[in-house]
Design a protein around this motif. Sequence first.
Motif, PDB file in Angstrom:
ATOM      1  N   LEU A  37      18.548 -15.209  24.458  1.00 56.21           N
ATOM      2  CA  LEU A  37      17.251 -14.604  24.746  1.00 56.21           C
ATOM      3  C   LEU A  37      17.387 -13.286  25.507  1.00 56.21           C
ATOM      4  CD1 LEU A  37      15.287 -17.843  25.677  1.00 56.21           C
ATOM      5  CD2 LEU A  37      15.003 -16.459  23.598  1.00 56.21           C
ATOM      6  N   SER A  38      18.471 -13.123  26.248  1.00 61.11           N
ATOM      7  CA  SER A  38      18.687 -11.836  26.927  1.00 61.11           C
ATOM      8  C   SER A  38      18.914 -10.728  25.909  1.00 61.11           C
ATOM      9  CB  SER A  38      19.877 -11.924  27.883  1.00 61.11           C
ATOM     10  OG  SER A  38      21.118 -11.918  27.184  1.00 61.11           O
ATOM     11  N   GLN A  39      19.370 -11.089  24.705  1.00 54.33           N
ATOM     12  CA  GLN A  39      19.601 -10.100  23.650  1.00 54.33           C
ATOM     13  C   GLN A  39      18.383  -9.945  22.735  1.00 54.33           C
ATOM     14  OE1 GLN A  39      22.924 -12.067  21.838  1.00 54.33           O
ATOM     15  NE2 GLN A  39      24.432 -11.267  23.295  1.00 54.33           N
ATOM     16  N   ALA A  40      17.576 -10.998  22.625  1.00 50.49           N
ATOM     17  CA  ALA A  40      16.528 -11.039  21.604  1.00 50.49           C
ATOM     18  C   ALA A  40      15.116 -10.900  22.153  1.00 50.49           C
ATOM     19  CB  ALA A  40      16.633 -12.348  20.817  1.00 50.49           C
ATOM     20  N   THR A  41      14.957 -10.851  23.463  1.00 50.29           N
ATOM     21  CA  THR A  41      13.621 -10.773  24.052  1.00 50.29           C
ATOM     22  C   THR A  41      13.596  -9.738  25.168  1.00 50.29           C
ATOM     23  OG1 THR A  41      13.961 -12.400  25.829  1.00 50.29           O
ATOM     24  CG2 THR A  41      13.412 -13.264  23.645  1.00 50.29           C
ATOM     25  N   MET A  42      12.425  -9.567  25.758  1.00 49.67           N
ATOM     26  CA  MET A  42      12.310  -8.665  26.898  1.00 49.67           C
ATOM     27  C   MET A  42      12.732  -9.354  28.191  1.00 49.67           C
ATOM     28  SD  MET A  42      11.311  -5.931  25.405  1.00 49.67           S
ATOM     29  CE  MET A  42      10.713  -4.809  26.675  1.00 49.67           C
ATOM     30  N   GLN A  51      12.722 -24.085  25.443  1.00 47.14           N
ATOM     31  CA  GLN A  51      12.204 -24.145  24.074  1.00 47.14           C
ATOM     32  C   GLN A  51      13.280 -23.791  23.054  1.00 47.14           C
ATOM     33  OE1 GLN A  51       8.794 -24.878  22.854  1.00 47.14           O
ATOM     34  NE2 GLN A  51       9.087 -25.948  24.777  1.00 47.14           N
ATOM     35  N   LEU A  52      14.020 -22.716  23.307  1.00 46.01           N
ATOM     36  CA  LEU A  52      15.059 -22.314  22.352  1.00 46.01           C
ATOM     37  C   LEU A  52      16.159 -23.364  22.271  1.00 46.01           C
ATOM     38  CD1 LEU A  52      16.526 -20.438  20.431  1.00 46.01           C
ATOM     39  CD2 LEU A  52      17.401 -19.172  22.400  1.00 46.01           C
ATOM     40  N   ALA A  53      16.572 -23.884  23.427  1.00 41.13           N
ATOM     41  CA  ALA A  53      17.628 -24.901  23.421  1.00 41.13           C
ATOM     42  C   ALA A  53      17.185 -26.134  22.625  1.00 41.13           C
ATOM     43  CB  ALA A  53      17.982 -25.290  24.854  1.00 41.13           C
ATOM     44  N   SER A  54      15.889 -26.424  22.657  1.00 40.10           N
ATOM     45  CA  SER A  54      15.370 -27.585  21.920  1.00 40.10           C
ATOM     46  C   SER A  54      15.270 -27.313  20.420  1.00 40.10           C
ATOM     47  CB  SER A  54      13.978 -27.962  22.451  1.00 40.10           C
ATOM     48  OG  SER A  54      14.027 -28.273  23.819  1.00 40.10           O
ATOM     49  N   LYS A  55      14.926 -26.079  20.051  1.00 40.67           N
ATOM     50  CA  LYS A  55      14.680 -25.738  18.641  1.00 40.67           C
ATOM     51  C   LYS A  55      15.940 -25.320  17.892  1.00 40.67           C
ATOM     52  CE  LYS A  55      10.020 -24.014  19.624  1.00 40.67           C
ATOM     53  NZ  LYS A  55       9.153 -22.816  19.731  1.00 40.67           N
TER      54      LYS A  55
END
Length: 547
Positions: A37-42, A51-55
């Motif tokens: 998420l540090s690469q893909a989000t703000m 959420q990401l770890a779950s999905k």
Amino acid sequence: MMAVRGIPTATTAAAIGSEASLSYSTGLTLADASRFLSQATMGPSMYDIDQLASKGYEKWLNEQFSMKQVLHREHVTAAMASMPLGSLGSEDQFFESFWKQTARGTDQLRQRVAFGLSQIFVVSFQDESLPSNGRSVASFYDVLGKHAFGNFRDLLQDVSTHPAMAIYLTFLRNKKESETRVPDENFARELMQLMTIGPYHLNQDGTIKQVNGKPVETYTHEDVAGLAKVFTGWSWSGPDKSDARFYGSVAHPNRDWKPLQNYPNFHSTSTKQVLGTSLPNGSAEEELDAALDRLFNHPNVGPFIGRQLIQRLVTSNPSPAYVSRVAAAFNNNGAGVRGDMKAVIRAILMDREARQVPTSQYAGRLREPVLRLSHWMRAFYASSTSGKYRMWHMDDALEGLAQTPMRAASVFNFYRPEYVPPQTDLADAGMVSPEMQITTESSVVGYLNVMQSIVQVGTGKNRDILPHYDRELELVGRPDALVERLNITMLHGQMSEALRQQLLEAINSINLLPPTANAVAADFQRKHRLYVAVFLTMASPEYLVQK
């Protein structure tokens, strides 16, 4: 405890400060998710990480690709209703919308890619004509967001016919050649040099091709002059093509964001050479299509644009093999489509070079100031007291962050992709660090001073944007848990033992008062512990370098 909108109240393992190595059924750890998420989000919050770890990566990416875009233009248009007649909004309304979407928006991947594209297709409020055209620049940023998940060819089309770009790079009302005049060449040159093919022929891996030991230029001045003729006759949109509308004395109310139209009276009809050969004769619109097609299909575009997007999302110094894999995705998305941005983004983020934690001390990228502030907002669920996210530009190196969205100093962005900080170990190692170009003694001091204040009392006009440290305040009596939470949300599970001990020492040096103590004093000490922990984390070199 009062629930705050957007803050998860469930007592998931993630929400109470668990270990970075906690693994989910997807096989992802919290550290894996946070780093992605540090690469893909703000900037990730603990909720995002959970959420990401779950999905898992694939489900998350597909969800992000399908999210509806929220237009900045609509925010500025709504604000214009309370402004004097004729106002087109200012940069302040764009900043409000930018930071609101940054802090609260769910379409984080689109926002991060759009921010990266805004540093390739540069339009800046620093141009004297644009600060009073807030809606036009907001619309331009929307174009970048729209095509972040579209096709690069369509992005070229919309950028090349947007009034904000035409104003910034001076091809609005560009006239055909005459005995005493040549067409304006500004946009034609930068479109090739900065936005599509670059100055030299490249291999697919981004390395410069050499002939007889020398690089080979991709275009000549004849190509610039020819492409400049393609961009003659373009001006404001409207229901007619009168000279008065071309010059702007007759104005359509939405001309600031509607695509330009061509005015045949001012368009060059002479032969136009682009990349070594003449364009086929046709209408101005057909010539534009042919010219953009020629640039789009140049083999340089994949490695030239792919490398810059890798730099904006993952690392300053991608290997040639990494660039080649991303360029291959640009050239063919697997279904024979060239320029598919979803394929490019997926290739960048899912590449093994992006997903493996690097071990080199030179790996990663310097986290740029805007992303540090946006990360702080998201990690601590910042919200606006007024609901407007009132912000101003933060250009000043000492009293700001030395960077503001859509306020680059020139068309060359805040920094050049190939910038090498002189007389450094990076220079000796033959590596680049673009973001170091805006890193000075003043900006380092300024960042620390500004963040020390922001961490405690928020940011924006009249401190309109405030953090919500509810979860962290629950942990101030358990320093190990507090530091571990910061390790996950801010350091992506990469905190060194040395930094962990430094943070623990700093936190433990501030005594908590017993329950019988004065409530105000006790609250001050609890918050003081938290502020010190957050500030020192964000001041650490381990945080400043995104790996």
